[in-house]
Write a protein that holds these residues in place. Sequence first.
Motif, short mmCIF file in Angstrom:
data_model
loop_
_atom_site.label_atom_id
_atom_site.label_comp_id
_atom_site.label_asym_id
_atom_site.label_seq_id
_atom_site.Cartn_x
_atom_site.Cartn_y
_atom_site.Cartn_z
N ARG A 119 0.81 -1.22 0.00
CA ARG A 119 0.00 0.00 0.00
C ARG A 119 0.84 1.27 0.00
NH1 ARG A 119 -5.32 -1.34 1.13
NH2 ARG A 119 -5.63 -3.33 2.16
N VAL A 120 1.94 1.27 0.72
CA VAL A 120 2.78 2.46 0.78
C VAL A 120 3.88 2.38 -0.28
CG1 VAL A 120 4.28 3.88 2.23
CG2 VAL A 120 2.30 2.73 3.23
N GLY A 121 4.62 1.28 -0.26
CA GLY A 121 5.71 1.12 -1.21
C GLY A 121 5.25 1.10 -2.65
N GLY A 122 4.02 0.63 -2.85
CA GLY A 122 3.51 0.56 -4.21
C GLY A 122 3.05 1.89 -4.76
N ALA A 123 2.96 2.88 -3.87
CA ALA A 123 2.41 4.17 -4.30
C ALA A 123 3.47 5.19 -4.64
CB ALA A 123 1.50 4.73 -3.21
N LEU A 124 4.65 5.05 -4.04
CA LEU A 124 5.68 6.07 -4.21
C LEU A 124 7.01 5.43 -4.59
CD1 LEU A 124 4.98 8.20 -0.98
CD2 LEU A 124 4.11 8.62 -3.28
N SER A 125 7.84 6.20 -5.25
CA SER A 125 9.18 5.71 -5.58
C SER A 125 10.02 5.68 -4.31
CB SER A 125 9.84 6.65 -6.60
OG SER A 125 10.23 7.85 -5.96
N GLU A 126 11.14 5.01 -4.41
CA GLU A 126 11.99 4.91 -3.22
C GLU A 126 12.47 6.28 -2.76
OE1 GLU A 126 15.16 1.84 -1.35
OE2 GLU A 126 14.43 1.61 -3.38
N ARG B 5 11.82 -2.05 2.95
CA ARG B 5 12.29 -1.47 4.21
C ARG B 5 12.06 0.04 4.22
NH1 ARG B 5 11.83 -1.70 8.62
NH2 ARG B 5 13.26 -0.80 10.12
N THR B 6 12.33 0.66 3.09
CA THR B 6 12.11 2.11 2.99
C THR B 6 10.65 2.43 3.19
OG1 THR B 6 13.89 2.14 1.35
CG2 THR B 6 12.60 4.14 1.59
N ALA B 7 9.78 1.62 2.62
CA ALA B 7 8.34 1.85 2.77
C ALA B 7 7.93 1.71 4.23
CB ALA B 7 7.57 0.87 1.91
N GLU B 8 8.46 0.70 4.90
CA GLU B 8 8.13 0.50 6.32
C GLU B 8 8.58 1.69 7.16
OE1 GLU B 8 9.61 -3.33 7.72
OE2 GLU B 8 9.02 -4.18 5.79
N GLU B 9 9.78 2.16 6.88
CA GLU B 9 10.29 3.29 7.66
C GLU B 9 9.45 4.54 7.40
OE1 GLU B 9 14.98 1.86 7.80
OE2 GLU B 9 14.33 3.48 6.46
N ALA B 10 9.08 4.74 6.16
CA ALA B 10 8.25 5.91 5.85
C ALA B 10 6.91 5.81 6.56
CB ALA B 10 8.05 6.01 4.33
N TRP B 11 6.32 4.64 6.54
CA TRP B 11 5.01 4.47 7.19
C TRP B 11 5.12 4.67 8.70
CZ3 TRP B 11 0.18 4.96 7.51
CH2 TRP B 11 -0.56 4.28 8.49
N GLU B 12 6.16 4.13 9.29
CA GLU B 12 6.32 4.29 10.74
C GLU B 12 6.51 5.76 11.10
OE1 GLU B 12 9.02 1.63 12.63
OE2 GLU B 12 8.83 2.65 14.58
N ALA B 13 7.33 6.44 10.34
CA ALA B 13 7.56 7.87 10.61
C ALA B 13 6.25 8.64 10.45
CB ALA B 13 8.62 8.41 9.66
N LEU B 14 5.50 8.30 9.41
CA LEU B 14 4.24 8.96 9.16
C LEU B 14 3.26 8.73 10.32
CD1 LEU B 14 3.31 10.62 6.79
CD2 LEU B 14 2.20 8.60 5.84
N ALA B 15 3.18 7.49 10.76
CA ALA B 15 2.25 7.14 11.84
C ALA B 15 2.63 7.85 13.14
CB ALA B 15 2.23 5.63 12.05
N LEU B 139 -0.12 9.41 -2.27
CA LEU B 139 -0.32 8.22 -1.44
C LEU B 139 -1.79 7.88 -1.31
CD1 LEU B 139 1.28 6.21 0.22
CD2 LEU B 139 1.33 7.84 2.09
N ARG B 140 -2.60 8.89 -1.07
CA ARG B 140 -4.02 8.66 -0.92
C ARG B 140 -4.65 8.20 -2.24
NH1 ARG B 140 -8.14 10.97 -2.52
NH2 ARG B 140 -7.06 12.90 -3.09
N ALA B 141 -4.23 8.86 -3.31
CA ALA B 141 -4.80 8.51 -4.62
C ALA B 141 -4.54 7.04 -4.94
CB ALA B 141 -4.20 9.40 -5.70
N ALA B 142 -3.39 6.54 -4.50
CA ALA B 142 -3.05 5.15 -4.82
C ALA B 142 -3.89 4.15 -4.04
CB ALA B 142 -1.56 4.91 -4.53
N GLN B 143 -4.58 4.63 -3.00
CA GLN B 143 -5.39 3.71 -2.18
C GLN B 143 -6.77 3.48 -2.77
OE1 GLN B 143 -3.53 2.36 0.24
NE2 GLN B 143 -2.00 3.81 -0.52
N GLU B 144 -7.13 4.27 -3.74
CA GLU B 144 -8.50 4.15 -4.26
C GLU B 144 -8.65 2.93 -5.15
OE1 GLU B 144 -9.66 7.81 -6.01
OE2 GLU B 144 -9.61 8.86 -4.09
#
Lengths: 155, 155
Positions: A119-126, B5-15, B139-144
């Motif tokens: 959901r997150v990684g698939g939406a944005l580039s690294e 891993r980058t996605a996980e870190e971004a999500w954690e920081a965001l949360a 990010l939001r647009a990609a969730q639709e």
Amino acid sequence: MARNRTAEEAWEALARAQTALMRGFQEDFRGEEVSMRVYDVLYTLSRCPSGARLRDLNAHILLTQPSLSRLVERMEADGLVHRCGDPTDRRATVVRLTERGREIQRRVGRRHAAAIADRVGGALSEEELATLRALADKLRAAQEGRGSVSMTVDP
Amino acid sequence: MARNRTAEEAWEALARAQTALMRGFQEDFRGEEVSMRVYDVLYTLSRCPSGARLRDLNAHILLTQPSLSRLVERMEADGLVHRCGDPTDRRATVVRLTERGREIQRRVGRRHAAAIADRVGGALSEEELATLRALADKLRAAQEGRGSVSMTVDP
DNA sequence: CCCATTTCCATGCGTTTGCATGTAGACAAG
DNA sequence: CTTGTCTACATGCAAACGCATGGAAATGGG
């Protein structure tokens, strides 16, 4: 004033993205053996091998102190965590993962990580992910020491 | 895999940023005449002059359908909104702000906007805010069309 | 037209949350 | 040692929430 408007737009976009993502994740957690909130505690504790006090958990988890207190109580009843006193401060309650709790965190965590990658990684580039992380970190850092400046003014 | 891993870190920081900000805002809303959740509904409705159906509101607000149904019910009892049927679809319930609801949204909204300018605008430069907004939008647009998020905009 | 399916909202019910408050220990001053 | 204040959790209780379900209207074949 244009700056304020930019801040409002950024916050609204952020909140909407968060809402959409949370909805998706909560759906992923349906059918999982623990709720997302419980997982949140398990995950936080997995980063604290020596355990954490309730007040420290409370800093990371969006619940009031009494609610978190009872959530941890239920988690102990379910055998996910263990509570014990702190000899150096007998007011404190130190919470630690049980083996079962750690095992569940790992298992659910694997699926959750996959969902994040999707959901997150698939939406944005690294590169975008790294930028987002940096901005989020900066935003969070700026919130510290700002919490309750509400002076009680009551004679 | 490094991407994950980058996605996980971004999500954690965001949360974490979201948690810190929400804590601050919820504190701002203590002593306010409506709760943050009620304000969220008032704000969403203020952008839909012709009213919104419950299902549309539900897309923006992080509550289950029954919970939102009852929240709106309470808000009607408090005179903040008005519910009426839709002639073109008699299953629907259209929710509209009352004058009182609109007035309270404006009043509380002014203070909330100031808080956003302070907590969010005070943390990042204008350029960073714009970047954050763009990333959040993407990010939001990609969730639709994925979980169950449909954004309907008022015509 | 009819029946099955889907969509939209409401409601019963057990669980969870937040607010206010209570209790016990830490800490500082006298 | 005593008193007062502060900090860390726990608990009573009413309000709010989510899940499962119900009913009514729309929708889509056959």
